[in-house]
Scaffold this motif. Structure first.
Motif, PDB file in Angstrom:
ATOM      1  N   UNK A 196       0.833  -1.204   0.000  1.00 44.84           N
ATOM      2  CA  UNK A 196       0.000   0.000   0.000  1.00 44.84           C
ATOM      3  C   UNK A 196       0.881   1.273   0.000  1.00 44.84           C
ATOM      4  N   UNK A 197       1.909   1.260   0.869  1.00 42.88           N
ATOM      5  CA  UNK A 197       2.798   2.426   0.948  1.00 42.88           C
ATOM      6  C   UNK A 197       3.549   2.599  -0.373  1.00 42.88           C
ATOM      7  N   UNK A 198       3.981   1.478  -0.952  1.00 41.13           N
ATOM      8  CA  UNK A 198       4.654   1.527  -2.256  1.00 41.13           C
ATOM      9  C   UNK A 198       3.738   2.102  -3.313  1.00 41.13           C
ATOM     10  N   UNK A 199       2.458   1.718  -3.243  1.00 42.98           N
ATOM     11  CA  UNK A 199       1.460   2.237  -4.192  1.00 42.98           C
ATOM     12  C   UNK A 199       1.302   3.742  -4.069  1.00 42.98           C
ATOM     13  N   UNK A 200       1.310   4.237  -2.837  1.00 45.60           N
ATOM     14  CA  UNK A 200       1.141   5.682  -2.607  1.00 45.60           C
ATOM     15  C   UNK A 200       2.378   6.448  -3.092  1.00 45.60           C
ATOM     16  N   UNK A 201       3.563   5.894  -2.797  1.00 47.08           N
ATOM     17  CA  UNK A 201       4.796   6.609  -3.154  1.00 47.08           C
ATOM     18  C   UNK A 201       5.057   6.558  -4.660  1.00 47.08           C
ATOM     19  N   UNK A 202       4.951   5.370  -5.244  1.00 44.64           N
ATOM     20  CA  UNK A 202       5.368   5.208  -6.644  1.00 44.64           C
ATOM     21  C   UNK A 202       4.200   5.017  -7.619  1.00 44.64           C
ATOM     22  N   UNK A 203       3.018   4.782  -7.085  1.00 43.00           N
ATOM     23  CA  UNK A 203       1.864   4.535  -7.967  1.00 43.00           C
ATOM     24  C   UNK A 203       1.738   3.077  -8.362  1.00 43.00           C
ATOM     25  N   UNK A 204       2.656   2.246  -7.895  1.00 47.93           N
ATOM     26  CA  UNK A 204       2.601   0.825  -8.223  1.00 47.93           C
ATOM     27  C   UNK A 204       2.813   0.002  -6.948  1.00 47.93           C
ATOM     28  N   UNK A 205       1.777  -0.751  -6.555  1.00 49.53           N
ATOM     29  CA  UNK A 205       1.870  -1.522  -5.304  1.00 49.53           C
ATOM     30  C   UNK A 205       2.964  -2.581  -5.363  1.00 49.53           C
ATOM     31  N   UNK A 206       3.264  -3.068  -6.571  1.00 44.95           N
ATOM     32  CA  UNK A 206       4.268  -4.127  -6.703  1.00 44.95           C
ATOM     33  C   UNK A 206       5.649  -3.634  -6.289  1.00 44.95           C
ATOM     34  N   UNK A 207       5.913  -2.336  -6.499  1.00 43.79           N
ATOM     35  CA  UNK A 207       7.234  -1.807  -6.120  1.00 43.79           C
ATOM     36  C   UNK A 207       7.402  -1.896  -4.603  1.00 43.79           C
ATOM     37  N   UNK A 208       6.339  -1.598  -3.865  1.00 44.56           N
ATOM     38  CA  UNK A 208       6.369  -1.737  -2.408  1.00 44.56           C
ATOM     39  C   UNK A 208       6.639  -3.174  -1.999  1.00 44.56           C
ATOM     40  N   UNK A 209       6.016  -4.101  -2.742  1.00 44.22           N
ATOM     41  CA  UNK A 209       6.191  -5.527  -2.449  1.00 44.22           C
ATOM     42  C   UNK A 209       7.631  -5.961  -2.732  1.00 44.22           C
ATOM     43  N   UNK A 210       8.182  -5.467  -3.859  1.00 48.71           N
ATOM     44  CA  UNK A 210       9.575  -5.795  -4.193  1.00 48.71           C
ATOM     45  C   UNK A 210      10.501  -5.250  -3.113  1.00 48.71           C
ATOM     46  N   UNK A 229      14.228  -5.972   1.337  1.00 49.16           N
ATOM     47  CA  UNK A 229      14.666  -5.641   2.699  1.00 49.16           C
ATOM     48  C   UNK A 229      14.628  -6.884   3.592  1.00 49.16           C
ATOM     49  N   UNK A 230      13.526  -7.651   3.498  1.00 49.01           N
ATOM     50  CA  UNK A 230      13.352  -8.792   4.390  1.00 49.01           C
ATOM     51  C   UNK A 230      14.450  -9.831   4.197  1.00 49.01           C
ATOM     52  N   UNK A 231      14.731 -10.175   2.947  1.00 47.45           N
ATOM     53  CA  UNK A 231      15.725 -11.214   2.715  1.00 47.45           C
ATOM     54  C   UNK A 231      17.132 -10.657   2.758  1.00 47.45           C
ATOM     55  N   UNK A 232      17.241  -9.348   2.531  1.00 55.26           N
ATOM     56  CA  UNK A 232      18.530  -8.684   2.726  1.00 55.26           C
ATOM     57  C   UNK A 232      18.974  -8.828   4.174  1.00 55.26           C
ATOM     58  N   UNK A 233      17.989  -8.808   5.073  1.00 59.62           N
ATOM     59  CA  UNK A 233      18.284  -8.937   6.509  1.00 59.62           C
ATOM     60  C   UNK A 233      18.959 -10.278   6.802  1.00 59.62           C
ATOM     61  N   UNK A 234      18.470 -11.341   6.156  1.00 55.91           N
ATOM     62  CA  UNK A 234      19.073 -12.672   6.373  1.00 55.91           C
ATOM     63  C   UNK A 234      20.525 -12.634   5.909  1.00 55.91           C
ATOM     64  N   UNK A 235      20.748 -12.056   4.735  1.00 52.36           N
ATOM     65  CA  UNK A 235      22.108 -12.000   4.188  1.00 52.36           C
ATOM     66  C   UNK A 235      23.020 -11.226   5.138  1.00 52.36           C
ATOM     67  N   UNK A 236      22.548 -10.039   5.579  1.00 53.47           N
ATOM     68  CA  UNK A 236      23.371  -9.202   6.459  1.00 53.47           C
ATOM     69  C   UNK A 236      23.674  -9.939   7.764  1.00 53.47           C
ATOM     70  N   UNK A 237      22.655 -10.626   8.309  1.00 50.09           N
ATOM     71  CA  UNK A 237      22.855 -11.352   9.572  1.00 50.09           C
ATOM     72  C   UNK A 237      23.913 -12.438   9.408  1.00 50.09           C
ATOM     73  N   UNK A 238      23.872 -13.151   8.279  1.00 43.85           N
ATOM     74  CA  UNK A 238      24.839 -14.225   8.057  1.00 43.85           C
ATOM     75  C   UNK A 238      26.244 -13.649   7.874  1.00 43.85           C
ATOM     76  N   UNK A 239      26.334 -12.537   7.137  1.00 44.12           N
ATOM     77  CA  UNK A 239      27.644 -11.912   6.910  1.00 44.12           C
ATOM     78  C   UNK A 239      28.207 -11.404   8.245  1.00 44.12           C
ATOM     79  N   UNK A 240      27.331 -10.747   9.041  1.00 44.83           N
ATOM     80  CA  UNK A 240      27.772 -10.204  10.331  1.00 44.83           C
ATOM     81  C   UNK A 240      28.275 -11.310  11.258  1.00 44.83           C
TER      82      UNK A 240
END
Lengths: 373, 158
Positions: free
Chosen positions: A317-331, A336-347
């Motif tokens: 929804x927030x992505x839809x408001x900012x960019x006009x496309x809800x899929x961008x918010x989902x992407x 971010x969510x899976x980036x967190x796993x990567x960062x945690x493993x690297x750390x």
């Protein structure tokens, strides 16, 4: 002046060790007004998702305690739960008795799979996470063989609503309408328009108490000792291999229960894919809550579920408001969510290497001192 | 494994099996179909009734005119229900209560209400509900290769 410096260091230390949840809190704080969702809607959604997911994520705590990292093999327990639900659904056991029976039936399957997983992980010490991840794929193959070819052909499946039209194998979706939200609706109360699934939360609270109690038992202490240093634990007379296997078995059994609670809330089961992403979602939620590969608490579980699932609700929804496309918010959420796993493993790896390097430097200094004397 | 631990394990397994068995009995779901249709038994015809209201636990689950069918679901082997029978327009309803036993192995039963009201033997008014067979295309429900192998939703080989 000295006090100010130490306070500053403390704040920096706190920010450093809680950077992931703080980042998520900031993102969520920005997304909430942008999304335009009412507080009642958000609280309702979060409470539903907490009831649905927390038990599954709690299953990850015990292997972390035993130093086995994030148990991607929890998928095995999820598969055990699904197999039990297929049988219970076919035998037409409805409501809470159906959920209880599925939990009981999942135990032997989970124990067997957990034991197998634990044995393999003992043979690959230090590489538990990647090994458990691959084990989940290997077991997924066995699960599909069982569900697609053996059920209905060798193991009797009576109902056509579950069996494929060809006469064997299970349909892509198994309906669980007869037990849908049976736990969530029992003892449920409404407070200011928000439905609170009291029984589900009682079960979760009981599980949290059990984990706290378990940490203080002899086995729990052994697991912590094994998690801190396997060699020291072995020297202290702890059967390291057995302790590690037990931790994985407990995690797998709890994951089976968690999957049953999750699916009874959903009301149907995607036979071939329901379990596939569950490990990833749970691990991401735990890490978002501020846990790391070697340290996780019940608080991390609750905070993680709230933040991770708020992102699920808000991001499109927030992505839809900012960019006009809800899929961008989902992407963005996925990134971010899976980036967190990567960062945690690297750390985690960086911390481990630094600790090793520190120990090597200390040893070198001690040797030099000895030589000088 | 020492004796005490073995005994503890055995007791745990037995308790779990006992709970599972209880759940299988108390949680067994059945669908009950109520028919308000004429019934012939031993050469005598029992006519459908103008209006029958079926209540389960004080809640109305079916309001049946002649030749109509209603349904309710239940768990366990016992099923209690009340009916209100209205034979004529503006007539006072007659009230009946029934408590029937449902065979464990049957998913759904059809209960003929006029036969029940006439106090006929159970075999006359109860029969198993057998759903009509549906013709389905075989390939439709078989998971495609992508559904089975690809967990990342990107399709194709990984």
């Amino acid at each position: 002046m000295k006090n100010q410096t130490s306070a500053g260091k403390k704040v920096l230390g706190f920010l450093g060790s809680n950077s992931v949840p703080i980042m998520f809190i900031i993102i969520v704080a920005i997304c909430i007004p942008l999304s335009g969702f009412s507080p009642v809607f958000l609280i309702n959604e979060i409470i539903t998702r907490m009831g649905r997911n927390i038990f599954l994520i709690l299953s990850l705590l015990i292997p972390i305690m035993a130093g086995m990292g994030l148990n991607f093999g929890m998928t095995l327990g999820a598969m055990a739960g699904e197999i039990a639900l297929i049988f219970v659904s076919d035998w037409q056991i409805w409501g809470i008795p159906g959920v209880v029976l599925a939990c009981i039936m999942s135990i032997p399957i989970s124990v067997l799979l957990g034991w197998m997983c634990g044995k393999i992980l003992n043979a690959s010490k230090g590489r538990e996470m990647v090994t458990s991840y691959i084990i989940s794929y290997f077991t997924n193959g066995l699960y599909q063989l069982l569900v697609l070819y053996i059920m209905g052909a060798i193991i009797p499946i009576i109902h056509n609503s579950i069996k494929l039209p060809r006469g064997y194998g299970v349909r892509q979706t198994v309906g669980l309408l007869t037990m849908r939200q049976s736990l969530d609706n029992a003892l449920a109360i409404r407070v200011a328009g928000v439905k609170i699934p009291v029984l589900t939360f009682l079960i979760i609270a009981l599980m949290c108490l059990l984990i706290v109690w378990f940490r203080r038992t002899k086995l729990g202490q052994d697991m912590r000792a094994v998690g801190q240093d396997m060699e020291v634990a072995r020297d202290a007379g702890i059967n390291v291999e057995r302790t590690r296997i037990i931790s994985i078995i407990i995690s797998t059994v709890l994951a089976g229960f968690g999957m049953i609670i999750y699916l009874q809330n959903m009301g149907d089961m995607a036979t071939y894919s329901a379990h596939s992403q569950i490990g990833m979602f749970c691990i991401a939620a735990l890490l978002v809550g501020g846990a790391s590969v070697d340290r996780a608490s019940i608080g991390n579980v609750f905070l993680g579920v709230v933040l991770f699932h708020l992102m699920f609700i808000l991001a499109p929804k927030a992505g839809g408001v900012i960019t006009g496309d809800e899929m961008i918010g989902e992407y963005f959420r996925v990134f971010v969510s899976y980036g967190v796993i990567t960062v945690a493993l690297v750390m985690y790896e960086t911390k481990k290497r630094r600790a090793k390097a520190g120990m090597a430097a200390q040893l070198e200094a001690a040797q030099r001192e000895e030589e000088q004397q | 494994m020492n004796k005490r631990r073995l005994l503890f394990c055995l007791i745990t397994v037995l308790v779990l099996v006992a709970i599972g068995a209880c759940m299988m009995v108390i949680g067994r779901g059945h669908t009950i179909y109520f028919d308000n249709k004429s019934l012939e038994y031993e050469g005598q015809k029992y006519e459908a009734i103008r209006r029958i209201n079926v209540n389960v636990n004080g809640e109305q689950v079916a309001k049946l005119s002649k030749k109509e069918r209603g349904m309710a679901t239940t768990m366990g082997q016992g099923f209690k229900f009340d009916i209100e029978v209205i034979r004529e327009k503006d007539a006072e309803p007659e009230r009946y209560s029934f408590d029937i036993r449902i065979p464990y192995g049957i998913d759904g039963i059809v209960v003929n209400l006029p036969g029940m009201i006439a106090e006929l033997p159970q075999a006359a008014w109860m029969e198993e509900f057998i759903p009509a067979p549906t013709v389905e295309e075989e390939e439709d429900e078989t998971p495609a290769e992508g559904d089975v192998m690809d967990d990342f939703g990107v399709g194709g080989d990984l």
